[in-house]
Each structure stands twice: as C-alpha cells, then as structure tokens.
Design a protein around this motif. Structure first.
Motif, PDB file in Angstrom:
ATOM      1  N   ALA A 157       2.061  14.964  12.225  1.00 14.15           N
ATOM      2  CA  ALA A 157       1.905  13.528  12.004  1.00 14.15           C
ATOM      3  C   ALA A 157       2.005  13.186  10.523  1.00 14.15           C
ATOM      4  O   ALA A 157       1.460  13.882   9.660  1.00 14.15           O
ATOM      5  CB  ALA A 157       0.579  13.059  12.565  1.00 14.15           C
ATOM      6  N   LEU A 158       2.705  12.096  10.251  1.00 18.90           N
ATOM      7  CA  LEU A 158       2.754  11.525   8.911  1.00 18.90           C
ATOM      8  C   LEU A 158       1.648  10.487   8.811  1.00 18.90           C
ATOM      9  O   LEU A 158       1.671   9.472   9.525  1.00 18.90           O
ATOM     10  CB  LEU A 158       4.121  10.879   8.667  1.00 18.90           C
ATOM     11  CG  LEU A 158       4.296  10.083   7.374  1.00 18.90           C
ATOM     12  CD1 LEU A 158       4.183  10.999   6.155  1.00 18.90           C
ATOM     13  CD2 LEU A 158       5.634   9.344   7.381  1.00 18.90           C
ATOM     14  N   ARG A 159       0.684  10.728   7.973  1.00 18.12           N
ATOM     15  CA  ARG A 159      -0.470   9.832   7.860  1.00 18.12           C
ATOM     16  C   ARG A 159      -0.101   8.585   7.047  1.00 18.12           C
ATOM     17  O   ARG A 159       0.477   8.684   5.960  1.00 18.12           O
ATOM     18  CB  ARG A 159      -1.625  10.574   7.203  1.00 18.12           C
ATOM     19  CG  ARG A 159      -2.931   9.821   7.149  1.00 18.12           C
ATOM     20  CD  ARG A 159      -3.622   9.755   8.503  1.00 18.12           C
ATOM     21  NE  ARG A 159      -4.888   9.045   8.364  1.00 18.12           N
ATOM     22  CZ  ARG A 159      -6.049   9.639   8.080  1.00 18.12           C
ATOM     23  NH1 ARG A 159      -6.100  10.960   7.935  1.00 18.12           N
ATOM     24  NH2 ARG A 159      -7.163   8.927   7.967  1.00 18.12           N
ATOM     25  N   LEU A 160      -0.433   7.432   7.583  1.00 18.12           N
ATOM     26  CA  LEU A 160      -0.227   6.155   6.904  1.00 18.12           C
ATOM     27  C   LEU A 160      -1.561   5.660   6.367  1.00 18.12           C
ATOM     28  O   LEU A 160      -2.623   6.164   6.750  1.00 18.12           O
ATOM     29  CB  LEU A 160       0.352   5.134   7.874  1.00 18.12           C
ATOM     30  CG  LEU A 160       1.611   5.521   8.649  1.00 18.12           C
ATOM     31  CD1 LEU A 160       2.099   4.349   9.495  1.00 18.12           C
ATOM     32  CD2 LEU A 160       2.705   6.004   7.717  1.00 18.12           C
ATOM     33  N   GLN A 209      -9.771   3.736  12.628  1.00 14.93           N
ATOM     34  CA  GLN A 209      -9.012   3.037  11.592  1.00 14.93           C
ATOM     35  C   GLN A 209      -7.746   3.780  11.160  1.00 14.93           C
ATOM     36  O   GLN A 209      -7.011   3.297  10.308  1.00 14.93           O
ATOM     37  CB  GLN A 209      -9.896   2.811  10.359  1.00 14.93           C
ATOM     38  CG  GLN A 209     -11.174   2.033  10.619  1.00 14.93           C
ATOM     39  CD  GLN A 209     -10.896   0.566  10.939  1.00 14.93           C
ATOM     40  OE1 GLN A 209      -9.966  -0.017  10.409  1.00 14.93           O
ATOM     41  NE2 GLN A 209     -11.693  -0.013  11.821  1.00 14.93           N
ATOM     42  N   GLU A 210      -7.467   4.945  11.734  1.00 13.34           N
ATOM     43  CA  GLU A 210      -6.360   5.772  11.254  1.00 13.34           C
ATOM     44  C   GLU A 210      -5.025   5.329  11.859  1.00 13.34           C
ATOM     45  O   GLU A 210      -4.944   4.947  13.029  1.00 13.34           O
ATOM     46  CB  GLU A 210      -6.616   7.242  11.589  1.00 13.34           C
ATOM     47  CG  GLU A 210      -7.795   7.836  10.840  1.00 13.34           C
ATOM     48  CD  GLU A 210      -7.942   9.327  11.077  1.00 13.34           C
ATOM     49  OE1 GLU A 210      -7.061   9.913  11.762  1.00 13.34           O
ATOM     50  OE2 GLU A 210      -8.930   9.911  10.586  1.00 13.34           O
ATOM     51  N   ASN A 211      -3.970   5.427  11.045  1.00 12.90           N
ATOM     52  CA  ASN A 211      -2.607   5.154  11.479  1.00 12.90           C
ATOM     53  C   ASN A 211      -1.730   6.353  11.133  1.00 12.90           C
ATOM     54  O   ASN A 211      -1.869   6.941  10.060  1.00 12.90           O
ATOM     55  CB  ASN A 211      -2.042   3.916  10.772  1.00 12.90           C
ATOM     56  CG  ASN A 211      -2.858   2.667  11.034  1.00 12.90           C
ATOM     57  OD1 ASN A 211      -3.253   2.396  12.157  1.00 12.90           O
ATOM     58  ND2 ASN A 211      -3.118   1.895   9.983  1.00 12.90           N
ATOM     59  N   VAL A 213       4.057  -0.245   4.035  1.00 14.62           N
ATOM     60  CA  VAL A 213       2.775  -0.686   4.577  1.00 14.62           C
ATOM     61  C   VAL A 213       2.116  -1.594   3.552  1.00 14.62           C
ATOM     62  O   VAL A 213       2.049  -1.255   2.359  1.00 14.62           O
ATOM     63  CB  VAL A 213       1.849   0.500   4.904  1.00 14.62           C
ATOM     64  CG1 VAL A 213       0.533   0.000   5.510  1.00 14.62           C
ATOM     65  CG2 VAL A 213       2.540   1.485   5.851  1.00 14.62           C
ATOM     66  N   SER A 214       1.628  -2.731   4.002  1.00 15.11           N
ATOM     67  CA  SER A 214       0.970  -3.669   3.092  1.00 15.11           C
ATOM     68  C   SER A 214      -0.233  -4.286   3.773  1.00 15.11           C
ATOM     69  O   SER A 214      -0.390  -4.241   4.996  1.00 15.11           O
ATOM     70  CB  SER A 214       1.942  -4.762   2.633  1.00 15.11           C
ATOM     71  OG  SER A 214       2.534  -5.412   3.740  1.00 15.11           O
ATOM     72  N   SER A 215      -1.107  -4.860   2.943  1.00 16.79           N
ATOM     73  CA  SER A 215      -2.338  -5.478   3.421  1.00 16.79           C
ATOM     74  C   SER A 215      -2.232  -6.984   3.251  1.00 16.79           C
ATOM     75  O   SER A 215      -1.659  -7.482   2.281  1.00 16.79           O
ATOM     76  CB  SER A 215      -3.531  -4.937   2.624  1.00 16.79           C
ATOM     77  OG  SER A 215      -4.742  -5.504   3.075  1.00 16.79           O
ATOM     78  N   LEU A 250       0.811  -1.214   0.000  1.00 14.14           N
ATOM     79  CA  LEU A 250       0.000   0.000   0.000  1.00 14.14           C
ATOM     80  C   LEU A 250       0.849   1.270   0.000  1.00 14.14           C
ATOM     81  O   LEU A 250       0.405   2.312  -0.472  1.00 14.14           O
ATOM     82  CB  LEU A 250      -0.915   0.019   1.226  1.00 14.14           C
ATOM     83  CG  LEU A 250      -1.860  -1.172   1.403  1.00 14.14           C
ATOM     84  CD1 LEU A 250      -2.625  -1.032   2.719  1.00 14.14           C
ATOM     85  CD2 LEU A 250      -2.829  -1.269   0.233  1.00 14.14           C
ATOM     86  N   LEU A 251       2.060   1.168   0.559  1.00 12.53           N
ATOM     87  CA  LEU A 251       2.924   2.342   0.660  1.00 12.53           C
ATOM     88  C   LEU A 251       4.362   1.875   0.749  1.00 12.53           C
ATOM     89  O   LEU A 251       4.673   0.904   1.447  1.00 12.53           O
ATOM     90  CB  LEU A 251       2.571   3.157   1.913  1.00 12.53           C
ATOM     91  CG  LEU A 251       3.527   4.301   2.281  1.00 12.53           C
ATOM     92  CD1 LEU A 251       3.433   5.427   1.259  1.00 12.53           C
ATOM     93  CD2 LEU A 251       3.224   4.834   3.682  1.00 12.53           C
TER      94      LEU A 251
END
Length: 519
Positions: free
Chosen positions: A382-385, A497-499, A515-517, A370-371
C-alpha cells in the motif's frame, strides 16, 4: 416532498456527534433538513432554502429553512423563511428573481424574489388532503417572506401534485414563466406557463419513462450548450425517483432532449426502455434498463438535486440532498440530521450515446496542498496517503493507468488494523468502479445502510481519472472528469483516519496524485 415518517423527536436523543459534522457540506445547526428548495443567486449571495423541521431532527412540521453563502462552501444559517402552520405544510419548490415585476410584488427598480412552493394542505383546511402550488414573496433580498393572500395559485385537486421548479423561457415567439412539477404517483412531469406567476395554463406532460417504479419528485428543466457550443443547445430534464434508483431507494435520473416552450421531447438515447422500466417482463430486464438509464449519481446518497436560478455567467449549478429515504431518519448524527451535497457545476459533453452531463464540484480553489506526486509504480504494498484531518475535508485527485493490475484499490477513512474502512476500487476487466461502505464504521443503525455501489466507467487512453472529496461523514467520487459520480454517506469510528492506495494482481502506474485539505 412527502413522507409518512413520524414527525416527533426520538424519545431518547442520541449523544452529540461532532466528529461527523461536515466541514464544507451544509447541515442545519440542530434540526432536520431534506430537499434543497428555492436555490437562487441574488445581490452577491447564493440562497439555499431547504425542507426543514424547525422543532426536531426527524422529518415533520415541514417549513423552508434558509442559508446563504458567497462561495457555495461556507454557509450561514438564518431563521426559518416560510413556516408551515395549522393549514399547510410547506413542501418543495423554487425561487425566481422577478426582474420584470410581472407579479407586481416588487418594482422594476427593486424586483421581488418570488417563491413558488407546494402547499400540502392538512385535514380540516379548505383544500384538505390536496397538494397545490402557492406563492410567497420577499422585498428585502430573501430575508423575510410574505405568503400571497390568494393562495393557492394552481391546483389539480390532486394529493400528489408537487415540487414546482419555475424558470423564465425566452424565444423569438414567446416570453413567459414555465413551471415543471410532478404528479408523483403517476410518474409524470407536468408543465404550465404563466405571464404573472399567479395565473397558470397547462402546456403538456412527460412520462412515465425509464426509472418509473417509484414516485417522481423534484424535477428541473434547463438548457445547456453541448461542448460549450452556443449554436448546439440541448435541454436537460432532471427527475428524482423514490424508490427505484439504480443503487436502491432514492436517486436522480435525467433525460436529454429538446423543449420548444410547450413540450419536452427526449432524444432516443435518453430512453432505456420506450414503455418504461416497470413494463419490462422480469427483474433482469429492469436491472439492465436501470443501468442504461442516465443517472446524476450512482451512489446511495444524492437525491432531490435541483439547480440555482439567476446564477452568474449563466452557470448551471446544482445541489442535492445527501441522504436516502431508506434510512434517512435513522442516521447516527446529533443534534442535526442530514446534509447537502457539494455544489456541482453541470456541463453537457458529446459522446457515442449522445450528449451527457458532466459534473464538477465547486471547491473554490482554497485547498491547502498536502501531497503532490507522480509516476509511481503501484503494487500490492500500500502507498500511504496523508491521513484525514478532523474538522476538514480532503480532496484526492489521481490519474491511474491500471496496466497489468486486476484491481486498483483506494482505502479511505480506514483503521490501522484494516478492519474498518471505505473502499473505492476499479476493476479494469469489467470496467466497474465500486464504492464499498459495508465496513465503513457505524453501519448497523439500519439494515439497508451497509452497501456496495458500482458504476460502469471506461478507461480513457488507458487511464482512470478520479477526484474524491472526503468530508467527515461522506465520500463523493467524480470519475473521468465528472462523467460518472458516486456519493455515499459513511460514519467512521474516530480512530479511522488512514488513506492508502494499492494494486492487486499486477502493476499499475500512478501518473498523478494530489491530496489537499479544505476547511
């Protein structure tokens, strides 16, 4: 494993909670589970047997449930394998593939699977009030089981003799089966040997040592090469303890040493206190000794970890129960209750204090990215993931140089207003990695659930490495390539649900972020 908890279903069943159902952690379909039992690989399948109440979602009616997997991530549940009855509950144990047909239950061409389990005999039975070791066997690959008609095969006339882990021991001088079990309330591991799995002779015992304030349960003993060197092999003894773990309640400690076919002797670096923690003079001394003990997991929710028998390529893979006896029966999930940790592959790595375990989650390589980013300057903003995805697990990998920052903070499963979230933070000043679930969502179902856990983690070349798996109701953190692990359950609100990632008191650098799912 034993418990005095009520075995009946709650009078009012809670509403179903599908949002908490893990994507890649095993849960029973609609019943209770606890300790993993009889972990074995056979004919291309990983078998996970487990303590199971077939009739409810709290502890009781102990039997062995059963599930199988080809990849250790996606599991198929099967009917109850070994059922309790009017004479005995079926407590924890292990399964071996009897390749040499030493038991006579199979043939040399088609070896039987043999389960060695604890019979917890009920009032009115011949062995009333005792726990002893019994056998069951399967000749169809573990799908159906027959209890041995001469059970039990080993008794000490004890009420707390349980949790046999059996393995094949081979040396130039001997070839036999070895059993490691516990006298739980004496904080002792007891070892026996057998040629046929039916007749057992006492070898030795070990303990008390280190964390010995609670009952000892679910031991395991196995060899591992240090740094992959087959000429330098140590033995690892896992002993689970309840209560008295480093984060409170249930947890797993381990010792590194040598086993000669008779006795396990720990290396000096494995012993936090030669006479045992309970003999130390005050609470401060006990707390310091607990910090110096060797822990499989520094979180609140990893217990009864044991390893697979017969794993391919001699891999040593463990699974634990992702729960804690402090609040196990009160988890806010329905219709099931409790899950297992991810499977973790173990290795021994040398260090200043001696050989130590490192753990790597078995993820299967099927994640969807995902990222992927790097060389990011991180400050208070904050760095949003990517947000967590319902019905999928999320894998976050990061390499962070704290730099001048006093604290680096990763907020997981957080609400947009900042009121809820699970916080993983690192303070370079004291070298502590902290997992705070005190505001993680539903926390009030038990007074001991809202908690903060921490572990000592040193930077390596000025860098903190993290691999984090977040799966609907759990957070598993593997720091510094798995040298330190923290596992906690969390029950976030549906909107949380936020990271995000941030630094406080200075500037940090994110060298790598992926970041992966995983579903």
């Amino acid at each position: 494993m034993s418990s005095s908890l009520d075995a009946a279903r709650p009078e009012t069943a809670p509403a179903e909670t599908p949002r908490f159902r893990p994507a890649v952690h095993f849960t029973a379909r609609d019943t209770w589970l606890n300790d993993p039992n009889g972990l074995v690989f056979h004919d291309g399948l990983y078998h996970l047997f487990f303590q199971n109440n077939p009739y409810g979602n709290v502890w009781g009616n102990m039997s062995w449930g059963h599930a199988t997997s080809t990849d250790l991530l996606r599991w198929t549940e099967h009917p109850v394998a070994i059922a309790g009855d009017e004479t005995e509950d079926i407590f924890s144990g292990s399964v071996v593939v009897d390749h040499g047909n030493t038991s006579g239950f199979g043939t040399a061409e088609s070896p039987a699977l043999v389960a060695i389990y604890t019979s917890a005999f009920k009032a009115g039975s011949v062995h009333s009030g005792t726990q002893a070791q019994s056998l069951a066997y399967s000749v169809d690959g573990g799908m159906t089981w027959q209890k041995y008609d001469r059970n039990p095969v080993l008794t000490r006339d004890s009420a707390h003799f349980r949790d046999p882990k059996v393995f094949r021991y081979e040396s130039a001088q001997d070839s036999c089966w070895v059993m490691v079990a516990v006298e739980a309330q004496q904080q002792k591991v007891v070892l026996y040997r057998s040629d046929d799995l039916k007749t057992w002779d006492f070898l030795s015992d070990f303990g008390p040592a280190n964390a010995d304030a609670g009952e000892w349960e679910c031991p395991d003993l196995f060899p591992l090469p240090v740094d992959g060197d087959p000429e330098n092999v140590n033995w690892v003894l896992i002993v689970n303890v309840n209560p008295g773990a480093v984060a409170g309640g249930s947890g797993g400690q381990y010792f590194v040493g040598q086993f000669d076919g008779v006795s396990f002797v720990p290396e000096a670096g494995s012993l936090a206190a030669p006479a045992g923690i309970t003999s130390l003079p005050d609470d401060a001394s006990r707390s310091e000794a607990l910090q110096q003990s060797l822990w499989l997991d520094w979180g609140r929710d990893c217990y009864a970890s044991v390893s697979f028998s017969n794993a391919p390529d001699d891999r040593r893979i463990i699974i634990g129960w992702m729960n804690n006896w402090d609040y196990a029966n009160q988890l806010p999930t329905a219709p099931w209750r409790s899950s297992m940790t991810l499977a973790r592959e173990l290795r021994l790595s040398s260090g200043n204090g001696g050989a130590r375990l490192v753990q790597h989650p078995v993820l299967g390589g099927s994640e969807e990215e995902l990222l992927h980013a790097g060389n990011i300057e991180l400050g208070a903003s904050a760095l949003r993931l990517p947000d967590a995805v319902p019905g999928a697990a999320q894998v976050i990998e990061a390499e962070i140089a704290p730099g001048t920052a006093e604290r680096v903070e990763l907020r997981l499963l957080a609400s947009s207003d900042g009121r809820q979230g699970t916080v993983l933070s690192y303070a370079a000043g004291n070298g502590r990695l902290t997992l705070d679930r005190s505001r993680s969502g539903e926390t009030t179902f038990h007074e001991k659930f809202a908690s903060v856990e921490s572990a000592p983690v040193g930077l390596e070349d000025g860098v903190l490495k993290l691999l984090i798996v977040v799966d609907q109701c759990s957070v598993e953190v593997f720091a510094q390539d798995g040298k330190v692990v923290l596992t906690d359950l969390v029950f976030p609100e549906a909107h949380s649900q936020e990271n995000s990632l941030a630094a406080e008191g200075g500037i940090a650098t994110v060298l790598k972020l992926a970041v992966s799912s995983l579903a």
